[in-house]
Design a protein around this motif. Structure first.
Motif, PDB file in Angstrom:
ATOM      1  N   ALA A 112      25.845 -34.738   6.762  1.00 41.74           N
ATOM      2  CA  ALA A 112      25.887 -33.965   8.007  1.00 41.74           C
ATOM      3  C   ALA A 112      25.315 -32.553   7.863  1.00 41.74           C
ATOM      4  N   GLU A 130      35.647 -49.840   7.743  1.00 39.12           N
ATOM      5  CA  GLU A 130      34.686 -50.900   8.057  1.00 39.12           C
ATOM      6  C   GLU A 130      33.669 -50.995   6.918  1.00 39.12           C
ATOM      7  N   ARG A 135      28.665 -36.669  21.878  1.00 36.67           N
ATOM      8  CA  ARG A 135      27.815 -36.423  20.707  1.00 36.67           C
ATOM      9  C   ARG A 135      26.369 -36.868  20.960  1.00 36.67           C
ATOM     10  N   GLY A 173      23.469 -31.739   1.556  1.00 36.14           N
ATOM     11  CA  GLY A 173      24.309 -31.524   2.739  1.00 36.14           C
ATOM     12  C   GLY A 173      25.397 -32.554   2.932  1.00 36.14           C
ATOM     13  N   ILE A 186      22.054 -29.954  -3.208  1.00 29.55           N
ATOM     14  CA  ILE A 186      21.631 -28.864  -2.312  1.00 29.55           C
ATOM     15  C   ILE A 186      22.721 -28.712  -1.262  1.00 29.55           C
ATOM     16  N   GLU A 246      28.081 -25.078  -0.374  1.00 29.03           N
ATOM     17  CA  GLU A 246      29.449 -25.118  -0.921  1.00 29.03           C
ATOM     18  C   GLU A 246      29.509 -26.076  -2.105  1.00 29.03           C
TER      19      GLU A 246
HETATM   20  C1  BJW Z   1      25.286 -27.891   4.386  1.00 28.84           C
HETATM   21  C2  BJW Z   1      24.813 -27.022   5.378  1.00 28.84           C
HETATM   22  C3  BJW Z   1      23.435 -26.684   5.335  1.00 28.84           C
HETATM   23  C4  BJW Z   1      26.906 -27.354   5.746  1.00 28.84           C
HETATM   24  N1  BJW Z   1      22.664 -27.206   4.347  1.00 28.84           N
HETATM   25  N2  BJW Z   1      24.504 -28.382   3.430  1.00 28.84           N
HETATM   26  C5  BJW Z   1      37.325 -45.628  -2.660  1.00 28.84           C
HETATM   27  C6  BJW Z   1      38.283 -44.683  -2.895  1.00 28.84           C
HETATM   28  C7  BJW Z   1      38.973 -44.098  -1.835  1.00 28.84           C
HETATM   29  C8  BJW Z   1      38.731 -44.470  -0.517  1.00 28.84           C
HETATM   30  C9  BJW Z   1      37.774 -45.421  -0.284  1.00 28.84           C
HETATM   31  C10 BJW Z   1      37.090 -45.991  -1.340  1.00 28.84           C
HETATM   32  N3  BJW Z   1      36.194 -46.883  -0.829  1.00 28.84           N
HETATM   33  C11 BJW Z   1      36.310 -46.876   0.509  1.00 28.84           C
HETATM   34  C12 BJW Z   1      37.270 -45.997   0.863  1.00 28.84           C
HETATM   35  C13 BJW Z   1      37.696 -45.695   2.249  1.00 28.84           C
HETATM   36  C14 BJW Z   1      36.744 -44.799   2.992  1.00 28.84           C
HETATM   37  C15 BJW Z   1      36.609 -43.452   2.293  1.00 28.84           C
HETATM   38  O1  BJW Z   1      35.640 -43.151   1.645  1.00 28.84           O
HETATM   39  N4  BJW Z   1      37.576 -42.582   2.442  1.00 28.84           N
HETATM   40  C16 BJW Z   1      37.481 -41.245   1.836  1.00 28.84           C
HETATM   41  C17 BJW Z   1      37.738 -40.189   2.891  1.00 28.84           C
HETATM   42  C18 BJW Z   1      38.351 -41.154   0.658  1.00 28.84           C
HETATM   43  N5  BJW Z   1      35.436 -45.427   3.135  1.00 28.84           N
HETATM   44  C19 BJW Z   1      35.223 -46.376   4.039  1.00 28.84           C
HETATM   45  O2  BJW Z   1      36.120 -46.766   4.766  1.00 28.84           O
HETATM   46  C20 BJW Z   1      33.840 -46.974   4.131  1.00 28.84           C
HETATM   47  N6  BJW Z   1      33.927 -48.398   4.144  1.00 28.84           N
HETATM   48  C21 BJW Z   1      34.079 -49.123   3.018  1.00 28.84           C
HETATM   49  O3  BJW Z   1      34.021 -48.626   1.918  1.00 28.84           O
HETATM   50  O4  BJW Z   1      34.280 -50.467   3.253  1.00 28.84           O
HETATM   51  C22 BJW Z   1      34.888 -51.239   2.218  1.00 28.84           C
HETATM   52  C23 BJW Z   1      36.345 -50.811   2.138  1.00 28.84           C
HETATM   53  C24 BJW Z   1      37.089 -50.687   3.282  1.00 28.84           C
HETATM   54  C25 BJW Z   1      38.433 -50.280   3.211  1.00 28.84           C
HETATM   55  C26 BJW Z   1      38.995 -49.962   1.977  1.00 28.84           C
HETATM   56  C27 BJW Z   1      38.223 -50.093   0.817  1.00 28.84           C
HETATM   57  C28 BJW Z   1      36.890 -50.540   0.905  1.00 28.84           C
HETATM   58  C29 BJW Z   1      33.201 -46.598   5.463  1.00 28.84           C
HETATM   59  C30 BJW Z   1      32.889 -45.150   5.555  1.00 28.84           C
HETATM   60  C31 BJW Z   1      32.292 -44.859   6.930  1.00 28.84           C
HETATM   61  C32 BJW Z   1      32.195 -43.379   7.195  1.00 28.84           C
HETATM   62  N7  BJW Z   1      31.915 -43.189   8.572  1.00 28.84           N
HETATM   63  C33 BJW Z   1      31.715 -41.848   9.075  1.00 28.84           C
HETATM   64  C34 BJW Z   1      31.588 -41.908  10.607  1.00 28.84           C
HETATM   65  C35 BJW Z   1      30.220 -42.446  11.017  1.00 28.84           C
HETATM   66  C36 BJW Z   1      30.059 -42.472  12.502  1.00 28.84           C
HETATM   67  C37 BJW Z   1      30.085 -41.104  13.127  1.00 28.84           C
HETATM   68  O5  BJW Z   1      29.234 -40.228  12.818  1.00 28.84           O
HETATM   69  O6  BJW Z   1      30.960 -40.883  13.939  1.00 28.84           O
HETATM   70  O7  BJW Z   1      30.532 -41.286   8.491  1.00 28.84           O
HETATM   71  S1  BJW Z   1      32.986 -40.709   8.543  1.00 28.84           S
HETATM   72  C38 BJW Z   1      31.921 -39.332   8.302  1.00 28.84           C
HETATM   73  O8  BJW Z   1      31.875 -38.946   6.903  1.00 28.84           O
HETATM   74  C39 BJW Z   1      30.517 -39.830   8.664  1.00 28.84           C
HETATM   75  C40 BJW Z   1      29.688 -39.171   7.611  1.00 28.84           C
HETATM   76  O9  BJW Z   1      28.463 -39.870   7.476  1.00 28.84           O
HETATM   77  C41 BJW Z   1      30.574 -39.238   6.384  1.00 28.84           C
HETATM   78  C42 BJW Z   1      30.211 -38.290   5.297  1.00 28.84           C
HETATM   79  O10 BJW Z   1      30.326 -36.981   5.712  1.00 28.84           O
HETATM   80  P1  BJW Z   1      29.244 -35.909   5.228  1.00 28.84           P
HETATM   81  O11 BJW Z   1      27.912 -36.286   5.736  1.00 28.84           O
HETATM   82  O12 BJW Z   1      29.371 -35.692   3.783  1.00 28.84           O
HETATM   83  O13 BJW Z   1      29.673 -34.635   6.082  1.00 28.84           O
HETATM   84  P2  BJW Z   1      30.805 -33.544   5.785  1.00 28.84           P
HETATM   85  O14 BJW Z   1      31.112 -32.905   7.073  1.00 28.84           O
HETATM   86  O15 BJW Z   1      31.921 -34.116   5.012  1.00 28.84           O
HETATM   87  O16 BJW Z   1      30.109 -32.497   4.798  1.00 28.84           O
HETATM   88  C43 BJW Z   1      29.059 -31.683   5.229  1.00 28.84           C
HETATM   89  C44 BJW Z   1      28.523 -30.934   4.031  1.00 28.84           C
HETATM   90  O17 BJW Z   1      27.394 -30.212   4.440  1.00 28.84           O
HETATM   91  C45 BJW Z   1      29.509 -29.926   3.433  1.00 28.84           C
HETATM   92  O18 BJW Z   1      29.571 -30.108   2.026  1.00 28.84           O
HETATM   93  C46 BJW Z   1      28.887 -28.575   3.762  1.00 28.84           C
HETATM   94  O19 BJW Z   1      29.119 -27.589   2.768  1.00 28.84           O
HETATM   95  C47 BJW Z   1      27.431 -28.944   3.837  1.00 28.84           C
HETATM   96  N8  BJW Z   1      26.594 -28.072   4.643  1.00 28.84           N
HETATM   97  N9  BJW Z   1      25.822 -26.703   6.196  1.00 28.84           N
HETATM   98  C48 BJW Z   1      23.213 -28.043   3.433  1.00 28.84           C
HETATM   99  N10 BJW Z   1      22.883 -25.864   6.234  1.00 28.84           N
END
Ligand code: BJW
Length: 245
Positions: free
Chosen positions: A22, A162, A69, A186, A211, A214
Protein backbone atom coordinates in the motif's frame (compact mmCIF):
# COMPACT_ATOMS: atom_id res chain seq x y z
CA UNK A 1 22.73 8.67 -1.33
CA UNK A 2 21.98 5.38 -3.06
CA UNK A 3 24.61 2.63 -2.81
CA UNK A 4 26.49 2.14 -6.10
CA UNK A 5 26.84 -1.60 -5.39
CA UNK A 6 23.07 -1.96 -5.49
CA UNK A 7 22.82 -0.21 -8.86
CA UNK A 8 25.38 -2.62 -10.35
CA UNK A 9 23.58 -5.64 -8.89
CA UNK A 10 20.30 -4.43 -10.34
CA UNK A 11 21.72 -3.84 -13.79
CA UNK A 12 23.53 -7.19 -13.89
CA UNK A 13 20.71 -9.34 -12.48
CA UNK A 14 18.71 -11.53 -14.84
CA UNK A 15 15.86 -12.12 -12.36
CA UNK A 16 14.58 -9.15 -10.36
CA UNK A 17 11.39 -9.27 -8.33
CA UNK A 18 9.62 -6.24 -6.85
CA UNK A 19 6.86 -6.79 -4.30
CA UNK A 20 4.76 -3.71 -3.65
CA UNK A 21 2.32 -2.84 -0.91
CA UNK A 22 0.00 0.00 0.00
CA UNK A 23 2.90 2.41 0.66
CA UNK A 24 3.63 2.60 -3.07
CA UNK A 25 0.21 4.21 -3.63
CA UNK A 26 0.39 6.45 -0.55
CA UNK A 27 1.91 9.32 -2.53
CA UNK A 28 -1.01 9.11 -4.96
CA UNK A 29 -3.33 9.82 -2.02
CA UNK A 30 -4.54 6.27 -1.39
CA UNK A 31 -4.45 5.60 2.36
CA UNK A 32 -2.38 2.61 3.47
CA UNK A 33 -4.02 -0.26 5.30
CA UNK A 34 -2.56 0.48 8.65
CA UNK A 35 -3.16 4.25 8.50
CA UNK A 36 -6.07 5.34 10.66
CA UNK A 37 -9.11 5.88 8.45
CA UNK A 38 -10.55 9.35 8.14
CA UNK A 39 -13.95 10.98 7.57
CA UNK A 40 -16.95 8.65 7.30
CA UNK A 41 -14.80 5.60 7.95
CA UNK A 42 -12.86 6.85 10.98
CA UNK A 43 -14.84 4.57 13.31
CA UNK A 44 -13.56 1.46 11.54
CA UNK A 45 -10.21 -0.23 11.13
CA UNK A 46 -9.51 -1.26 7.53
CA UNK A 47 -8.37 -4.67 8.76
CA UNK A 48 -11.78 -5.24 10.35
CA UNK A 49 -13.66 -4.51 7.12
CA UNK A 50 -11.59 -6.73 4.83
CA UNK A 51 -12.88 -10.03 6.17
CA UNK A 52 -15.58 -12.54 5.22
CA UNK A 53 -16.97 -12.20 8.76
CA UNK A 54 -17.46 -8.44 8.32
CA UNK A 55 -19.24 -9.01 5.00
CA UNK A 56 -21.50 -11.61 6.59
CA UNK A 57 -22.26 -9.37 9.58
CA UNK A 58 -22.90 -6.18 7.62
CA UNK A 59 -22.71 -6.61 3.81
CA UNK A 60 -23.94 -3.07 3.14
CA UNK A 61 -21.19 -1.54 5.28
CA UNK A 62 -18.45 -3.53 3.53
CA UNK A 63 -19.91 -2.98 0.04
CA UNK A 64 -20.15 0.78 0.66
CA UNK A 65 -16.58 0.90 1.94
CA UNK A 66 -15.32 -0.70 -1.28
CA UNK A 67 -17.56 1.61 -3.37
CA UNK A 68 -15.99 4.57 -1.56
CA UNK A 69 -12.49 3.21 -2.18
CA UNK A 70 -13.24 2.67 -5.89
CA UNK A 71 -14.32 6.28 -6.26
CA UNK A 72 -11.24 7.47 -4.34
CA UNK A 73 -8.91 5.48 -6.61
CA UNK A 74 -10.72 6.70 -9.74
CA UNK A 75 -9.85 10.24 -8.66
CA UNK A 76 -6.09 9.72 -8.21
CA UNK A 77 -3.14 9.19 -10.54
CA UNK A 78 -0.13 6.87 -10.54
CA UNK A 79 2.82 8.54 -8.81
CA UNK A 80 6.55 8.58 -9.70
CA UNK A 81 7.05 5.21 -7.93
CA UNK A 82 4.46 3.48 -10.15
CA UNK A 83 5.92 5.16 -13.23
CA UNK A 84 9.51 4.20 -12.36
CA UNK A 85 8.48 0.57 -11.79
CA UNK A 86 6.81 0.55 -15.22
CA UNK A 87 10.08 1.83 -16.71
CA UNK A 88 12.04 -0.88 -14.88
CA UNK A 89 9.85 -3.48 -16.62
CA UNK A 90 11.07 -2.06 -19.94
CA UNK A 91 14.73 -1.79 -18.92
CA UNK A 92 15.09 -5.26 -17.37
CA UNK A 93 13.80 -8.26 -19.34
CA UNK A 94 13.84 -10.42 -16.19
CA UNK A 95 11.82 -7.96 -14.08
CA UNK A 96 8.68 -9.23 -12.33
CA UNK A 97 6.23 -7.03 -10.47
CA UNK A 98 4.16 -8.61 -7.71
CA UNK A 99 1.64 -6.40 -5.96
CA UNK A 100 -0.57 -6.75 -2.92
CA UNK A 101 -2.47 -3.67 -4.05
CA UNK A 102 -5.92 -3.88 -5.57
CA UNK A 103 -6.02 -0.31 -6.90
CA UNK A 104 -4.84 -0.95 -10.50
CA UNK A 105 -2.37 1.97 -10.36
CA UNK A 106 0.57 -0.14 -11.58
CA UNK A 107 -1.40 -1.02 -14.69
CA UNK A 108 -2.45 2.59 -15.21
CA UNK A 109 1.24 3.59 -14.93
CA UNK A 110 2.13 1.26 -17.80
CA UNK A 111 3.26 -1.95 -16.06
CA UNK A 112 1.92 -4.84 -18.10
CA UNK A 113 3.19 -7.95 -16.31
CA UNK A 114 1.58 -7.40 -12.91
CA UNK A 115 1.00 -10.37 -10.63
CA UNK A 116 -1.83 -9.27 -8.34
CA UNK A 117 -1.92 -11.30 -5.14
CA UNK A 118 -4.98 -9.80 -3.46
CA UNK A 119 -7.35 -9.29 -6.38
CA UNK A 120 -8.82 -6.25 -8.06
CA UNK A 121 -10.92 -3.49 -6.52
CA UNK A 122 -12.76 -3.04 -9.82
CA UNK A 123 -13.76 -6.70 -10.19
CA UNK A 124 -17.15 -7.78 -8.83
CA UNK A 125 -17.96 -11.39 -7.95
CA UNK A 126 -21.08 -13.29 -7.06
CA UNK A 127 -20.55 -14.18 -3.39
CA UNK A 128 -22.13 -17.61 -3.91
CA UNK A 129 -20.76 -18.67 -7.31
CA UNK A 130 -17.43 -16.78 -6.92
CA UNK A 131 -17.61 -15.89 -10.63
CA UNK A 132 -17.21 -12.40 -12.14
CA UNK A 133 -20.38 -10.39 -12.68
CA UNK A 134 -20.24 -7.45 -15.07
CA UNK A 135 -23.74 -6.02 -15.01
CA UNK A 136 -26.46 -6.00 -12.41
CA UNK A 137 -29.69 -4.19 -11.64
CA UNK A 138 -28.88 -1.04 -9.71
CA UNK A 139 -31.91 -0.25 -7.57
CA UNK A 140 -29.85 1.32 -4.80
CA UNK A 141 -29.60 -1.87 -2.76
CA UNK A 142 -26.17 -2.40 -1.18
CA UNK A 143 -24.80 -4.85 -2.07
CA UNK A 144 -26.64 -5.40 -5.33
CA UNK A 145 -27.74 -8.94 -6.20
CA UNK A 146 -26.32 -11.44 -8.69
CA UNK A 147 -28.53 -11.40 -11.81
CA UNK A 148 -28.15 -15.19 -12.09
CA UNK A 149 -28.71 -16.49 -8.56
CA UNK A 150 -29.73 -13.45 -6.48
CA UNK A 151 -26.85 -13.86 -4.00
CA UNK A 152 -25.20 -10.61 -2.82
CA UNK A 153 -22.36 -9.34 -4.99
CA UNK A 154 -18.94 -8.77 -3.43
CA UNK A 155 -15.63 -7.15 -4.44
CA UNK A 156 -13.14 -9.39 -6.24
CA UNK A 157 -10.45 -9.06 -3.59
CA UNK A 158 -8.83 -11.52 -1.19
CA UNK A 159 -9.93 -11.03 2.40
CA UNK A 160 -8.18 -12.31 5.53
CA UNK A 161 -8.78 -16.03 5.90
CA UNK A 162 -9.36 -16.49 2.16
CA UNK A 163 -6.92 -18.25 -0.11
CA UNK A 164 -4.93 -16.37 -2.73
CA UNK A 165 -5.40 -17.21 -6.44
CA UNK A 166 -3.50 -20.48 -6.73
CA UNK A 167 -2.00 -19.83 -10.18
CA UNK A 168 -0.61 -16.44 -9.13
CA UNK A 169 0.68 -17.80 -5.83
CA UNK A 170 2.54 -20.66 -7.54
CA UNK A 171 4.14 -18.21 -9.97
CA UNK A 172 5.28 -15.73 -7.30
CA UNK A 173 6.71 -18.49 -5.10
CA UNK A 174 8.74 -19.80 -8.04
CA UNK A 175 9.90 -16.30 -9.06
CA UNK A 176 10.90 -15.37 -5.51
CA UNK A 177 12.94 -18.54 -5.16
CA UNK A 178 15.02 -17.80 -8.27
CA UNK A 179 15.25 -14.01 -7.90
CA UNK A 180 18.72 -12.49 -7.62
CA UNK A 181 17.46 -9.13 -6.37
CA UNK A 182 14.21 -8.86 -4.40
CA UNK A 183 12.80 -5.36 -3.80
CA UNK A 184 10.23 -5.05 -1.00
CA UNK A 185 8.54 -1.70 -1.51
CA UNK A 186 5.98 0.06 0.69
CA UNK A 187 4.75 -2.98 2.57
CA UNK A 188 4.59 -3.53 6.31
CA UNK A 189 5.63 -7.17 5.62
CA UNK A 190 3.03 -8.38 8.11
CA UNK A 191 0.44 -10.12 5.95
CA UNK A 192 1.01 -13.70 4.87
CA UNK A 193 1.79 -15.32 2.52
CA UNK A 194 3.12 -12.17 0.75
CA UNK A 195 5.37 -11.36 3.71
CA UNK A 196 7.19 -14.68 3.30
CA UNK A 197 8.27 -14.03 -0.28
CA UNK A 198 11.18 -11.78 0.65
CA UNK A 199 12.36 -14.27 3.29
CA UNK A 200 12.12 -17.07 0.77
CA UNK A 201 14.17 -15.03 -1.70
CA UNK A 202 16.72 -14.24 1.05
CA UNK A 203 17.05 -17.91 1.97
CA UNK A 204 17.58 -18.77 -1.71
CA UNK A 205 20.45 -16.29 -1.93
CA UNK A 206 18.79 -13.15 -3.32
CA UNK A 207 19.93 -9.67 -2.38
CA UNK A 208 16.97 -8.23 -0.47
CA UNK A 209 16.27 -4.50 -0.64
CA UNK A 210 13.66 -2.74 1.47
CA UNK A 211 12.25 0.64 0.40
CA UNK A 212 10.09 2.07 3.16
CA UNK A 213 10.19 5.15 5.42
CA UNK A 214 9.54 2.90 8.44
CA UNK A 215 11.16 -0.25 9.81
CA UNK A 216 9.39 -3.57 9.23
CA UNK A 217 10.04 -7.15 10.33
CA UNK A 218 12.05 -7.50 7.10
CA UNK A 219 14.48 -4.68 7.92
CA UNK A 220 16.77 -6.90 10.02
CA UNK A 221 17.56 -9.28 7.18
CA UNK A 222 17.49 -6.85 4.24
CA UNK A 223 20.91 -6.33 2.63
CA UNK A 224 20.00 -2.76 1.69
CA UNK A 225 17.47 -0.65 3.59
CA UNK A 226 16.49 2.53 1.76
CA UNK A 227 14.52 4.69 4.18
CA UNK A 228 12.20 7.13 2.47
CA UNK A 229 9.23 7.45 0.19
CA UNK A 230 9.09 5.09 -2.79
CA UNK A 231 8.14 8.01 -5.06
CA UNK A 232 11.56 9.56 -4.46
CA UNK A 233 13.77 6.50 -4.07
CA UNK A 234 12.75 4.40 -7.09
CA UNK A 235 12.99 7.24 -9.65
CA UNK A 236 16.40 8.17 -8.14
CA UNK A 237 17.57 4.56 -8.47
CA UNK A 238 16.44 4.49 -12.07
CA UNK A 239 18.11 7.79 -12.86
CA UNK A 240 21.46 6.65 -11.45
CA UNK A 241 21.28 3.29 -13.25
CA UNK A 242 20.16 4.70 -16.60
CA UNK A 243 20.88 8.45 -16.62
CA UNK A 244 18.46 10.29 -18.90
CA UNK A 245 20.02 11.48 -22.12
C1 BJW B 1 5.51 3.76 2.42
C2 BJW B 1 5.15 5.06 2.05
C3 BJW B 1 5.81 5.62 0.92
C4 BJW B 1 3.95 4.50 3.74
N1 BJW B 1 6.75 4.88 0.28
N2 BJW B 1 6.44 3.06 1.77
C5 BJW B 1 0.77 -17.31 8.97
C6 BJW B 1 0.96 -16.79 10.22
C7 BJW B 1 0.01 -15.95 10.79
C8 BJW B 1 -1.17 -15.62 10.12
C9 BJW B 1 -1.36 -16.15 8.87
C10 BJW B 1 -0.41 -16.98 8.31
N3 BJW B 1 -0.84 -17.33 7.07
C11 BJW B 1 -2.03 -16.75 6.85
C12 BJW B 1 -2.37 -16.02 7.94
C13 BJW B 1 -3.61 -15.22 8.09
C14 BJW B 1 -3.57 -13.91 7.35
C15 BJW B 1 -2.44 -13.03 7.86
O1 BJW B 1 -1.42 -12.86 7.25
N4 BJW B 1 -2.61 -12.41 9.00
C16 BJW B 1 -1.57 -11.50 9.52
C17 BJW B 1 -2.19 -10.16 9.86
C18 BJW B 1 -0.85 -12.14 10.63
N5 BJW B 1 -3.44 -14.12 5.92
C19 BJW B 1 -4.48 -14.49 5.18
O2 BJW B 1 -5.57 -14.69 5.68
C20 BJW B 1 -4.27 -14.68 3.70
N6 BJW B 1 -4.82 -15.93 3.28
C21 BJW B 1 -4.17 -17.10 3.45
O3 BJW B 1 -3.03 -17.15 3.83
O4 BJW B 1 -4.93 -18.20 3.11
C22 BJW B 1 -4.54 -19.47 3.65
C23 BJW B 1 -4.86 -19.43 5.14
C24 BJW B 1 -6.07 -18.96 5.58
C25 BJW B 1 -6.35 -18.92 6.95
C26 BJW B 1 -5.38 -19.32 7.87
C27 BJW B 1 -4.15 -19.79 7.41
C28 BJW B 1 -3.90 -19.87 6.03
C29 BJW B 1 -5.04 -13.62 2.92
C30 BJW B 1 -4.49 -12.26 3.11
C31 BJW B 1 -5.34 -11.26 2.34
C32 BJW B 1 -5.00 -9.84 2.69
N7 BJW B 1 -6.01 -8.99 2.17
C33 BJW B 1 -5.89 -7.56 2.32
C34 BJW B 1 -7.18 -6.89 1.81
C35 BJW B 1 -7.22 -6.89 0.29
C36 BJW B 1 -8.45 -6.21 -0.23
C37 BJW B 1 -8.50 -4.75 0.11
O5 BJW B 1 -7.61 -3.95 -0.28
O6 BJW B 1 -9.44 -4.37 0.79
O7 BJW B 1 -4.75 -7.09 1.58
S1 BJW B 1 -5.49 -7.08 4.00
C38 BJW B 1 -4.39 -5.77 3.56
O8 BJW B 1 -3.04 -6.06 3.99
C39 BJW B 1 -4.37 -5.75 2.03
C40 BJW B 1 -2.93 -5.48 1.76
O9 BJW B 1 -2.61 -5.90 0.44
C41 BJW B 1 -2.22 -6.28 2.84
C42 BJW B 1 -0.81 -5.87 3.10
O10 BJW B 1 -0.74 -4.57 3.55
P1 BJW B 1 0.46 -3.64 3.06
O11 BJW B 1 0.37 -3.46 1.59
O12 BJW B 1 1.73 -4.13 3.60
O13 BJW B 1 0.02 -2.23 3.67
P2 BJW B 1 0.26 -1.66 5.15
O14 BJW B 1 -0.73 -0.58 5.33
O15 BJW B 1 0.31 -2.73 6.15
O16 BJW B 1 1.74 -1.05 5.11
C43 BJW B 1 2.04 0.07 4.34
C44 BJW B 1 3.54 0.29 4.40
O17 BJW B 1 3.86 1.33 3.52
C45 BJW B 1 4.05 0.69 5.78
O18 BJW B 1 5.17 -0.12 6.12
C46 BJW B 1 4.48 2.14 5.60
O19 BJW B 1 5.61 2.49 6.39
C47 BJW B 1 4.82 2.15 4.14
N8 BJW B 1 4.75 3.45 3.48
N9 BJW B 1 4.19 5.50 2.87
C48 BJW B 1 7.04 3.62 0.72
N10 BJW B 1 5.54 6.85 0.49
Amino acid sequence: MLPGGLIDLLKDATEVVALTGAGVSAESGVPTFRDAQTGLWSRYRAEDLATPAAFQRDPALVWNWYAWRRSLVEGVKPNPAHLALATLEQRLPGFHLITQNVDGLHFRAGSRKVLALHGDLFLTLCSAEKTPVETWRDDGEAPPRCPRCDAPLRPGVVWFGETLPQDVLSKVLALSAVSQVFLSIGTSALVQPAASLARMAYESGAVVVEINPEATPLSDIAHFVLRGPAGEIIPALLEIAWPAG
